[in-house]
Design an enzyme around this catalytic site. Structure first.
Site, short mmCIF file in Angstrom:
data_model
loop_
_atom_site.label_atom_id
_atom_site.label_comp_id
_atom_site.label_asym_id
_atom_site.label_seq_id
_atom_site.Cartn_x
_atom_site.Cartn_y
_atom_site.Cartn_z
N ARG A 32 18.34 40.44 56.11
CA ARG A 32 18.52 40.73 57.54
C ARG A 32 19.61 41.76 57.81
O ARG A 32 19.71 42.29 58.91
CB ARG A 32 18.82 39.41 58.29
CG ARG A 32 17.61 38.51 58.41
CD ARG A 32 18.00 37.08 58.79
NE ARG A 32 18.49 36.31 57.64
CZ ARG A 32 18.90 35.03 57.71
NH1 ARG A 32 18.91 34.40 58.88
NH2 ARG A 32 19.32 34.40 56.63
N ARG A 352 47.42 63.50 55.38
CA ARG A 352 46.45 63.21 54.31
C ARG A 352 47.19 62.63 53.10
O ARG A 352 48.42 62.60 53.07
CB ARG A 352 45.68 64.48 53.99
CG ARG A 352 44.76 64.89 55.14
CD ARG A 352 44.28 66.32 55.01
NE ARG A 352 43.73 66.57 53.69
CZ ARG A 352 43.55 67.79 53.18
NH1 ARG A 352 43.89 68.86 53.89
NH2 ARG A 352 43.06 67.92 51.97
C1 UD1 Z 1 22.04 28.39 54.84
C2 UD1 Z 1 21.68 26.92 54.96
C3 UD1 Z 1 21.70 26.54 56.43
C4 UD1 Z 1 23.07 26.80 57.01
C5 UD1 Z 1 23.50 28.24 56.77
C6 UD1 Z 1 24.97 28.37 57.12
C7 UD1 Z 1 20.17 26.39 53.12
C8 UD1 Z 1 18.78 26.12 52.73
N1 UD1 Z 1 20.37 26.69 54.39
O1 UD1 Z 1 21.03 29.12 55.52
O2 UD1 Z 1 21.37 25.16 56.56
O3 UD1 Z 1 23.07 26.51 58.40
O4 UD1 Z 1 23.34 28.60 55.38
O5 UD1 Z 1 25.41 29.68 57.07
O6 UD1 Z 1 21.05 26.30 52.30
N2 UD1 Z 1 22.10 32.36 48.12
C9 UD1 Z 1 22.04 32.33 46.74
N3 UD1 Z 1 20.82 32.21 46.14
C10 UD1 Z 1 19.67 32.12 46.85
C11 UD1 Z 1 19.75 32.13 48.26
C12 UD1 Z 1 20.97 32.25 48.87
O7 UD1 Z 1 23.06 32.43 46.06
O8 UD1 Z 1 18.61 32.01 46.23
C13 UD1 Z 1 23.42 32.54 48.77
C14 UD1 Z 1 23.47 33.75 49.66
O9 UD1 Z 1 23.96 34.88 48.94
C15 UD1 Z 1 24.44 33.31 50.75
C16 UD1 Z 1 24.27 31.81 50.81
O10 UD1 Z 1 23.64 31.43 49.61
O11 UD1 Z 1 25.76 33.63 50.42
C17 UD1 Z 1 23.43 31.36 52.01
O12 UD1 Z 1 22.15 31.96 51.91
P1 UD1 Z 1 21.34 32.42 53.20
O13 UD1 Z 1 20.03 32.93 52.76
O14 UD1 Z 1 22.16 33.27 54.06
O15 UD1 Z 1 21.10 31.01 53.90
P2 UD1 Z 1 20.88 30.73 55.45
O16 UD1 Z 1 19.48 31.03 55.82
O17 UD1 Z 1 21.95 31.34 56.26
CA CA Z 2 23.56 32.77 55.80
#
Ligand code: UD1
Ligand code: CA
Length: 495
Positions: A32, A352
């Site tokens: 996103r 600078r």
């Molecule tokens: C996640 C939570 C959601 C919460 C939100 C808070 C889950 C399923 N959902 O959603 O409940 O409200 O965070 O901000 O956990 N990441 C990995 N590996 C992956 C996917 C993600 O390391 O396969 C890491 C991302 O880099 C990020 C974090 O996990 O730092 C959260 O991932 P993101 O995809 O942003 O989750 P949200 O949809 O925000």
């Molecule tokens: Ca997130």
């Protein structure tokens, strides 16, 4: 040095929480953001998102910090190595989801027993005392899982915390999987958790990918832990900023603003005047002394330090600068510059890298300085370019001084001694040296060294050709004015 390193090592050993590990999730792509830069490397307050999270993790002094990477893994791993050299980096495989990310991180905790904090690399405003309180609450209840929640006005996009009638946490449901009723819940999952490690080991193995995103959700551990009769808790964050997740650039700017508000407030309480917090931006690694004043439209960035009583702004950017006590810097753009005590800079100056102004010196209006030192009490007040130059003490350069440092093959240095005064509109053609106490005439082009105490003149003596205009420009307004002036002059002479 060895002694003090030993002391700080011993202190860290004494304070290490040996039954605490932290996992930082940083493997996601951050679709996103619509960015070529991995999401967790976007910066607020002068530090990457994951850098903020790692700083919070380290403040707890856990036995181990494990980070999970995948998308642009080398870039992200390099940033992790810089921000937290002791952190272990683990690679996520192609099974997606936060649950899978934690599962692979557990490989680096095979021999660990205790509590595991899981932090999201995109939740940068969480503070260490908030996290420490979460860990304490988790341990007090001997909980299997404790999740940090928050009450947001707009919960869109977050997972919702679903509780039963008596207020116990049942499960977390993602926005995309939630019913309309569940979407109406305002309590969100902040993406910050404490787990007993055995709860993670058991329940992560039970999680599938049967959901709207086809991912292994870490959040599914909550319902599974509850079903297994483990105590599950949710603690509401004391401030909503702590829970702010950065998924797109709108949230990035919101997080930047919230962090900056916090930084400004901390400096205000430490004795710094900030008249307009909304337009004053301070990086987290900046140091400000008491009674510094920051005027509106000012950015103080990249480990800049500002001494006591200095006034910065309005409309000034300082990047990696050192500003001495009592200095004044007005409407200036400065990068990697040193400004001495009680010196004044601006308005409209451009400093600078390598610009260095001594104590009580002055760099004035429409002056550009790079890779040059200007001694104490010396002044370059107006309309000048000073590059690759050394200027001694108590020098005054007239308006329009230019150091011609580049002959289109190489850069050369100009060296100006102490107590030199130059006339207006001089060009110093480098390499060239001006001795102590020397003076130069207006309009001089200085191509040769000037000895100490000499007056250098390079402009030809002025010669007036009488009557030139009336002779060569007959009939013009100038010729008529000259004729009128001549007859008035005659009349006056005759009187
Ligand atoms: C996640 C939570 C959601 C919460 C939100 C808070 C889950 C399923 N959902 O959603 O409940 O409200 O965070 O901000 O956990 N990441 C990995 N590996 C992956 C996917 C993600 O390391 O396969 C890491 C991302 O880099 C990020 C974090 O996990 O730092 C959260 O991932 P993101 O995809 O942003 O989750 P949200 O949809 O925000
Ligand atoms: Ca997130």
């Amino acid at each position: 040095a060895v002694r003090s390193r030993f002391e700080s090592w011993r202190r860290s050993m004494v304070n290490t929480d040996t039954s605490l590990a932290v996992i930082v999730l940083a493997a996601g792509q951050g679709t996103r953001m619509r960015s070529a830069t991995p999401k967790v490397l976007h910066r607020i307050g002068g530090r990457s998102l994951v850098g903020h999270v790692l700083a919070t993790a380290q403040a707890l002094q856990p036995a181990r910090v494990v980070t999970v990477v995948r998308h642009e893994r080398d870039l992200v791993a390099a940033e992790i190595a810089e921000q937290a050299p002791d952190a272990i980096v683990v690679d996520q495989d192609d099974v997606p989801g936060t649950g899978r990310a934690v599962e692979v991180a557990l490989e680096a905790l095979a021999d660990f027993d205790g509590d595991v904090v899981v932090l999201s690399g995109d939740v940068p405003l969480l503070q260490s005392d908030t996290l420490a309180a979460l860990v304490a609450a988790h341990r007090e209840r001997a909980a299997g899982v404790t999740v940090m929640s928050a009450l947001l006005d707009d919960a869109t996009g977050y997972g919702r915390v679903i509780r039963d009638a008596s207020g116990d946490v049942l499960r977390i449901v993602e926005q995309k999987d939630a019913s309309d009723a569940e979407r109406g819940v305002g309590e969100i999952n902040a993406g910050v958790y404490v787990f007993r490690i055995d709860a993670l080991r058991v329940h992560l193995a039970e999680i599938g990918t049967d959901n709207a995103q086809g991912e292994k959700y870490l959040t599914d551990v909550i319902a599974l832990a509850r079903a297994a009769q483990r105590p599950v808790g949710a603690a509401v964050a004391p401030d909503t900023a702590a829970a702010l997740g950065v998924n797109d650039r709108v949230q990035l700017s919101e997080a930047a603003r919230a962090l900056n508000a916090r930084t400004v407030r901390r400096w205000q309480l430490d004795g710094v005047t900030v008249l307009d917090p909304a337009t004053t931006w301070i990086d987290v690694d900046v140091t400000l002394a008491p009674d510094v004043t920051l005027l509106p439209g000012t950015q103080v960035l990249r480990a800049t330090t500002v001494g006591e009583g200095a006034t910065i702004g309005p409309d000034t950017s300082l990047v990696g600068c050192e500003v001495g006590a009592g200095a004044t810097v007005t409407r200036t753009d400065a990068t990697f510059a040193i400004i001495g005590e009680r010196a004044t800079v601006g308005p409209f100056a451009y400093l600078r890298p390598g610009a260095e102004l001594g104590r009580s010196g002055k760099i004035g209006t429409f002056v550009e300085v790079k890779n040059s030192t200007i001694g104490s009490g010396s002044k370059v007040p107006h309309l000048s370019y000073i590059g690759d130059t050394e200027i001694g003490d108590r020098v005054n350069l007239g308006a329009g001084a230019i150091t011609a440092n580049y002959d289109d093959l190489a850069k050369h240095r100009t060296v100006i001694g102490d107590d030199v005064h130059s006339g207006s509109h001089n060009v110093f053609v480098a390499p060239v040296r001006i001795g102590d106490g020397a003076k130069t005439g207006a309009g001089a082009v200085i191509r040769k060294d000037v000895p100490s105490g000499a007056l250098a003149l390079s402009v030809a003596p002025q010669r007036n050709v009488e009557g030139w205009v009336e002779k060569n420009r007959a009939g013009t307004a100038a010729a008529e004015a000259a004729a009128r002036s001549r007859s008035t002059q005659k009349a006056d002479d005759g009187a």
